[in-house]
Every structure is written in structure tokens, then in C-alpha cells.
Design an enzyme around this catalytic site. Structure first.
Site, PDB file in Angstrom:
ATOM      1  N   LYS A 169       9.947  81.481 -37.574  1.00 59.41           N
ATOM      2  CA  LYS A 169       8.759  81.263 -36.573  1.00 59.41           C
ATOM      3  C   LYS A 169       8.214  82.577 -36.151  1.00 59.41           C
ATOM      4  CE  LYS A 169       8.491  76.558 -36.911  1.00 59.41           C
ATOM      5  NZ  LYS A 169       7.109  76.070 -37.257  1.00 59.41           N
ATOM      6  N   THR A 217      14.250  64.862 -32.070  1.00 56.90           N
ATOM      7  CA  THR A 217      13.633  64.243 -33.215  1.00 56.90           C
ATOM      8  C   THR A 217      14.776  64.254 -34.167  1.00 56.90           C
ATOM      9  OG1 THR A 217      12.773  66.563 -33.893  1.00 56.90           O
ATOM     10  CG2 THR A 217      11.478  65.213 -32.552  1.00 56.90           C
ATOM     11  N   ASP A 246       2.292  68.508 -49.841  1.00 56.21           N
ATOM     12  CA  ASP A 246       3.253  69.489 -49.652  1.00 56.21           C
ATOM     13  C   ASP A 246       2.888  71.047 -49.347  1.00 56.21           C
ATOM     14  OD1 ASP A 246       5.688  71.025 -50.185  1.00 56.21           O
ATOM     15  OD2 ASP A 246       6.055  69.674 -52.069  1.00 56.21           O
ATOM     16  N   SER A 299       1.416  64.451 -45.805  1.00 58.14           N
ATOM     17  CA  SER A 299       2.929  64.040 -45.732  1.00 58.14           C
ATOM     18  C   SER A 299       3.264  64.452 -47.241  1.00 58.14           C
ATOM     19  CB  SER A 299       2.967  62.574 -45.484  1.00 58.14           C
ATOM     20  OG  SER A 299       4.387  62.196 -45.755  1.00 58.14           O
ATOM     21  N   ASN A 302       2.096  71.884 -38.573  1.00 52.76           N
ATOM     22  CA  ASN A 302       3.350  71.215 -38.129  1.00 52.76           C
ATOM     23  C   ASN A 302       4.401  71.299 -38.847  1.00 52.76           C
ATOM     24  OD1 ASN A 302       4.890  69.391 -35.956  1.00 52.76           O
ATOM     25  ND2 ASN A 302       4.622  68.283 -37.676  1.00 52.76           N
ATOM     26  N   SER A 320       8.316  77.787 -31.877  1.00 50.78           N
ATOM     27  CA  SER A 320       9.175  77.629 -30.874  1.00 50.78           C
ATOM     28  C   SER A 320       9.589  78.919 -29.964  1.00 50.78           C
ATOM     29  CB  SER A 320      10.611  77.241 -31.769  1.00 50.78           C
ATOM     30  OG  SER A 320      11.557  77.193 -30.838  1.00 50.78           O
TER      31      SER A 320
END
Length: 245
Positions: free
Chosen positions: A167, A198, A59, A32, A86, A140
């Protein structure tokens, strides 16, 4: 116990993937950018009965942060079995090709492509120690060059210059990475969780985080006969998942 690192694992699809891997007996490191948010995510998982989880400040745009995370995890384990890349940003919407400047592209690429490169290269040594290493790059179907050039595709008019370009570049990195690791136990795939509601898309998605997490988790847990070097979107192709590049 297998060990997994999920970048951007403190919320959304990353968090749900962490929860599902914990259900399947994995130890999970939640990467995170904000350690405070990472610890809050861990606390939520602890309350749900999961203890084999830890927050790591990570990071993906900061080399020093990545090195610190690598050293911390390396001091706890000699083996990392799973890397889920992710963490990502959308660059803002909409962004037209004639309006988004080079700096905007650079910012999105720094997280969505360069961040994956940095993290993968930092952790590859620990991953090589696993008997069944798995790398899932969260992609994606909206970055498919084939689909976006097909006027019959239902999302043909949904164009955005920044995120799909990043992507698509990530998909090319996935192809090269899988090729370089082709004679090893690695399985490396680009997986689309689907159009999931989300914070990332302002909750406009039509799917659930549970569905998205299941799609990621499936390719984390594939066996030796599973695919590698593939672009998977089970939302686009429910039968095999394989998606045109």
C-alpha cells in the site's frame, strides 16, 4: 447518469461503496474475480431496489480478464466517470520482514500494486471522456511510513511486512498518477476506509462497512474544488483527513 467501476466490489467495503453510489444515482459495474460471486452481489442489490448495477468478471492479476472487462464496458458506454481500485489481498498475518520471502511480496504486489496499474491503464481512455473523472485508490493509514516510524503512534507495534509495503507503493503510484493528470479534470486520491470489520481482517476491525463506504464515496463524489494527489484517512485525521505519507 455517471458510471463507476469498483474492483473487488462483490463484498466488504467494495460492495458497500457500490450500494452507496447506487443511492446517489450512479450506474455501477461490480468487478469480481468470481463472476458467480459478482452476480450474487448484484442479486442482493437488486433485492434492495437497485437496478443500475452489473457484475463484470475482473481479475486484476490477469491481463486477459482486464482486457475483456474493458471491452465489455467499452461496448456499453463511451464514458467511465469513476474508478475505485478496491481489490486487494492482505498476504496473510503475521509476516515478519525476516521471514516473508520474495515470492510472498510478489503475490501481494501483484494484486495491490500491479493490479491497480493494469486496471488504471486499461480504463484511462474511458475515464478521459468524463467531464469529472475520479480515481480512488483504496489505501490504509497502516502503510504510512511517517506513522510507522513514530513510537508514539498507537499502532506502532502492529507491524506486518507485506500488506503495508504494497500500500505504501500504491501511495507512490497515486502521487505520480495525480501529478501526470494535474492539468486535467481528474481527481486522484489514496483513501483509507478505516479499520473496518470485514472478512479481510477476520472482522477484527472496530469500524463498520457503512463508515468505510462513506469515506470512499466522499472522495468519489468530490467537486472541482476537491483535493487531488492526497493521502486521506479520516479515521486518523477527522478534521481534514490528510495523513502523513
Amino acid at each position: 447518469m455517471k458510471k463507476a467501476l469498483i474492483t473487488g466490489g462483490n463484498k466488504g467495503i467494495g460492495f458497500e461503496t457500490a450500494r452507496q453510489l447506487l443511492e446517489n444515482g450512479y450506474y455501477v459495474f461490480i468487478g469480481s474475480r468470481s463472476i458467480t460471486k459478482g452476480k450474487a452481489a448484484v442479486a442482493e442489490l437488486n433485492e434492495a431496489g437497485f437496478d443500475e448495477v452489473e457484475a463484470i468478471q475482473l481479475d486484476v492479476t490477469d491481463t486477459a480478464s482486464i482486457e475483456a472487462a474493458r471491452n465489455h464496458i467499452g461496448n456499453k458506454t463511451e464514458v467511465l466517470d469513476v474508478l475505485v481500485n478496491n481489490a486487494g489481498i492482505n498476504g496473510g498475518f503475521p509476516h515478519a520482514a525476516l521471514e516473508a520471502d520474495a515470492e510472498a511480496y510478489q503475490k501481494v504486489m501483484d494484486t495491490n500494486l500491479y493490479g491497480v496499474v493494469r486496471v488504471t491503464q486499461a480504463f484511462i481512455g474511458l475515464l478521459r471522456m468524463s467531464k469529472q473523472p475520479r480515481i480512488v485508490n483504496v489505501s490504509s493509514s497502516g502503510c504510512s511510513l511517517t506513522l510507522h516510524s513514530d513510537p508514539s503512534w498507537k499502532y506502532y507495534s502492529h507491524k506486518a511486512a507485506l500488506y503495508p509495503a504494497s500500500k505504501a507503493a500504491l501511495n507512490m503510484y497515486t502521487i505520480n498518477l495525480a501529478y501526470e493528470l494535474r492539468d486535467t479534470p481528474f481527481k486522484v486520491n489514496a483513501v483509507c476506509p478505516g479499520f473496518v470489520a470485514t472478512d479481510f481482517n477476520g472482522h477484527r476491525g472496530t469500524g463498520t462497512v457503512q463508515e468505510g463506504g462513506m469515506r470512499i464515496t466522499k472522495y468519489v463524489m468530490i467537486g472541482e474544488d476537491g483535493p487531488t494527489g492526497k493521502f486521506i484517512s479520516e479515521e486518523y485525521n477527522p478534521e481534514t483527513g490528510e495523513t502523513p505519507w
